[in-house]
Write an enzyme that holds these catalytic residues in place. Structure first.
Site: not given
Length: 365
Positions: A261, A280
């Site tokens: 991420k 996420d």
């Protein structure tokens, strides 16, 4: 790690100063020119190509400060500049407060803003592919993806891991204060971002004492890893712009504290990887609502991260990261309130127009 989910553009009064006095910064040898009375010049970007409140306080960077009603100030290399928009003025203006060369400052600013990429063309393309995006874009024009210095972007997102806006800003301000002081605007101090060499002289203990917690070892570890790269860490990071997305993400993930991420954020905001999609739990939830309804109720796994990213690229193409940026901004409370004030709320669009809603949401409340 989550990109801190901004509740609204940060106000000047609530910006937090660094918690401790940083180690002494050596004076760098470069000739800087500081201006007297600010002189403003048109940037040749209309509000449809750049809207400041939809670009700067949205979690892409934590180094720019709001220094006026619709004015943001920050540094790009050795240049301290401000950008502003005035009601009724269709263009953005800029002012150079400190620089090695005013002309170089303008070129650096245009590069930082990804000015060669036409939002009008992208928005038109996205709107044809997704009617819902087209409806949002009518009211949220000018949300650009920045092209930051890779080292600066990397360190900022290492600070953002499982963090909130106020604390991230405090940490980033501390790191920034290690660099050369370029000037003050409206009570804020602005510094050139410190070099790898300068960062290498700050110990893990000093970062911990400044409130970085476990992130201290990631920053010092990453700095050490970059310094060991052949040709230097700065060149290695810049070389990632020439790789394809997966190669760039994989390379970034070899650095301490960088997962998929964080790597996707760095890739999108500094490495010209325009199709990067940071995923996420928030992005996952929105993706399953609009792009992958068959996965609703499933648990987000590393394998499914890839499916989410692929779904965005399939929908929007090679600039999918730019589309996600606007969709993320549309989810911020201040913008949702604005959208709800229009006569045809987005929530009332028919289901066929609702086949995508996402946020590049790495931000935590």
């Amino acid at each position: 790690m989550k990109r801190p989910r901004a509740t609204s553009p940060p106000s000047i009064s609530t910006t937090v100063k660094p918690p401790l006095t940083p180690p002494v910064t050596p004076i760098l040898k470069q000739k800087l020119h500081r201006t007297g009375t600010p002189k403003w010049f048109p940037l040749k970007l209309t509000h449809t190509e750049l809207t400041l409140p939809l670009t700067f306080p949205t979690g892409q960077t934590f180094r720019w400060k709001q220094t006026g009603a619709i004015q943001y100030s920050g540094t790009i290399g050795p240049h301290l500049v401000s950008l502003r928009q005035r009601p009724g003025d269709d263009t953005v203006s800029y002012c150079v407060h400190c620089s090695t060369s005013p002309k170089s400052a303008e070129l650096a600013l245009l590069d930082f803003l990804n000015a060669e990429i036409s939002l009008a063309e992208l928005w038109s393309d996205f709107s044809k592919k997704d009617p819902r995006f087209g409806e949002l874009a009518k009211h949220l024009r000018g949300a650009r993806v920045l092209r930051q210095d890779p080292l600066e972007c990397l360190i900022q997102f290492l600070c953002s891991s499982n963090n909130n806006i106020a604390r991230i800003t405090k940490m980033v301000d501390f790191v920034s204060s290690l660099g050369l002081h370029l000037g003050d605007i409206d009570g804020f101090e602005f510094h050139q971002f410190p070099s790898l060499d300068r960062l290498s002289r700050v110990s893990e203990a000093e970062f911990r004492n400044a409130g970085f917690g476990y992130r201290a070892k990631y920053i010092t570890g990453t700095v050490n890893a970059l310094q060991s790269k052949p040709g230097g860490g700065d060149e290695w990071l810049l070389s990632l712009r020439k790789l394809d997305l997966q190669e760039a993400v994989s390379a970034l993930c070899t650095l301490p504290g960088v997962g998929p991420k964080v790597a996707a954020c760095i890739a999108l905001f500094s490495l010209d990887q325009h199709s990067a999609i940071p995923v996420d739990t928030h992005v996952w939830q929105i993706a399953t609502n609009y792009l992958l309804p068959d996965l609703a109720g499933a648990k987000l796994t590393p394998k499914l991260h890839g499916r989410v990213a692929e779904a965005f690229v399939s929908k929007y193409g090679e600039y999918a990261g730019w589309a996600q940026t606007l969709l993320f901004i549309a989810e911020l409370p201040a913008q949702k309130t604005l959208l709800q004030s229009f006569s045809q709320p987005i929530s009332k669009l028919d289901n066929s127009a609702k086949d995508n809603e996402t946020s590049c949401d790495m931000l935590k409340p």
